[in-house]
Design a protein around this motif. Structure first.
Motif, PDB file in Angstrom:
ATOM      1  N   GLU A  37       1.439  -0.915  -0.306  1.00 53.63           N
ATOM      2  CA  GLU A  37      -0.201  -0.126   0.058  1.00 53.63           C
ATOM      3  C   GLU A  37       0.706   1.279   0.571  1.00 53.63           C
ATOM      4  O   GLU A  37       0.522   2.693  -0.632  1.00 53.63           O
ATOM      5  N   ILE A  63       1.965   1.416  -4.027  1.00 55.17           N
ATOM      6  CA  ILE A  63       1.347   2.464  -4.547  1.00 55.17           C
ATOM      7  C   ILE A  63       1.203   4.061  -4.518  1.00 55.17           C
ATOM      8  O   ILE A  63       0.442   4.171  -5.321  1.00 55.17           O
ATOM      9  N   ASP A  64       0.990   4.481  -2.943  1.00 51.20           N
ATOM     10  CA  ASP A  64       0.882   5.586  -2.885  1.00 51.20           C
ATOM     11  C   ASP A  64       2.365   6.423  -2.883  1.00 51.20           C
ATOM     12  O   ASP A  64       1.815   7.842  -1.620  1.00 51.20           O
ATOM     13  N   ARG A  89       7.048   3.934  -7.377  1.00 47.02           N
ATOM     14  CA  ARG A  89       6.412   2.833  -8.392  1.00 47.02           C
ATOM     15  C   ARG A  89       6.115   2.190  -9.930  1.00 47.02           C
ATOM     16  O   ARG A  89       6.008   1.229 -10.445  1.00 47.02           O
ATOM     17  N   SER A 116       5.524  -1.728 -10.525  1.00 47.67           N
ATOM     18  CA  SER A 116       5.708  -1.537 -11.751  1.00 47.67           C
ATOM     19  C   SER A 116       6.619  -2.552 -12.820  1.00 47.67           C
ATOM     20  O   SER A 116       5.175  -3.473 -13.521  1.00 47.67           O
ATOM     21  N   ASP A 138      -5.966  -6.031  -7.592  1.00 43.94           N
ATOM     22  CA  ASP A 138      -6.672  -5.432  -8.822  1.00 43.94           C
ATOM     23  C   ASP A 138      -6.428  -3.922  -8.752  1.00 43.94           C
ATOM     24  O   ASP A 138      -7.016  -3.271  -9.939  1.00 43.94           O
ATOM     25  N   VAL A 139      -5.159  -2.953  -8.341  1.00 44.50           N
ATOM     26  CA  VAL A 139      -4.491  -2.143  -8.623  1.00 44.50           C
ATOM     27  C   VAL A 139      -4.224  -1.622  -9.698  1.00 44.50           C
ATOM     28  O   VAL A 139      -2.439  -2.891  -9.578  1.00 44.50           O
ATOM     29  N   LEU A 155      -0.715  -1.724 -11.644  1.00 44.49           N
ATOM     30  CA  LEU A 155       0.405  -1.221 -11.373  1.00 44.49           C
ATOM     31  C   LEU A 155       0.307  -0.569 -12.225  1.00 44.49           C
ATOM     32  O   LEU A 155       1.390   0.604 -12.372  1.00 44.49           O
TER      33      LEU A 155
END
Ligand code: SF4
Length: 160
Positions: free
Chosen positions: A101, A104-105, A112, A116, A152-153, A155
């Motif tokens: 988390e 991702i943020d 980030r 990916s 679910d995110v 990337l």
């Protein structure tokens, strides 16, 4: 970038046979850390993106694990390495003291971007009170082995 060591043919740093890049520098300072020498980035040696990629590519049999230290501490250069390794068809595990988390943020777009390029993330700091020697590929039970293709995110949208 600053690298502590690169070892080939590890079977304990992720599934299968892996070349492991131990990056220098870690901001987490976990009590009971397995590798406190890696905390100080000056303890590593300077290597270029090309040098790291060449060393990994010298072993065609292995996939790759990014470890440390904290691979996301030098995210801009490590993301370049990861991108090159994906182009070589390597499957990439990454160990991080940050949680999924947090990455991702992350305000740092390079963190980030690096995420990916990874296939599997072992996340979170080592917590001595949760140390469990029976666990595979991780030191404490708070750490998760996350298949990044199943989250679910998206990337890719976080990449540059
Ligand atoms: S994140 Fe890893 S290398 Fe960094 S202090 Fe914690 S256990 Fe040590």
């Amino acid at each position: 970038m600053r690298v502590m060591n690169i070892i080939h043919d590890s079977v304990v740093d992720g599934e299968g046979l892996r070349t492991v890049i131990f990056f220098a520098g870690c901001p987490h300072f976990c009590p009971g850390c397995h590798n406190p020498a890696s905390w100080n980035i000056r303890n590593g040696i300077e290597m270029s993106v090309e040098e790291v990629v060449q060393e990994v590519a010298s072993n065609p049999l292995t996939d790759v694990t990014l470890s440390g230290g904290e691979p996301f501490f030098q995210a801009k250069e490590v993301a370049e390495v990861a991108k090159r390794l994906k182009d070589l068809g390597k499957h990439i595990w990454a160990y991080s003291g940050y949680t999924l988390e947090q990455l991702i943020d992350a305000e740092d777009v390079h963190q980030r971007e690096l995420l990916s390029y990874c296939d599997v993330l072992v996340d979170g700091p080592f917590i001595l009170a949760k140390k469990d020697l029976t666990l595979s590929f991780r030191g404490s039970s708070n750490q998760r082995i996350i298949d990044l293709h199943k989250i679910d995110v998206p990337l890719e949208k976080a990449s540059l």
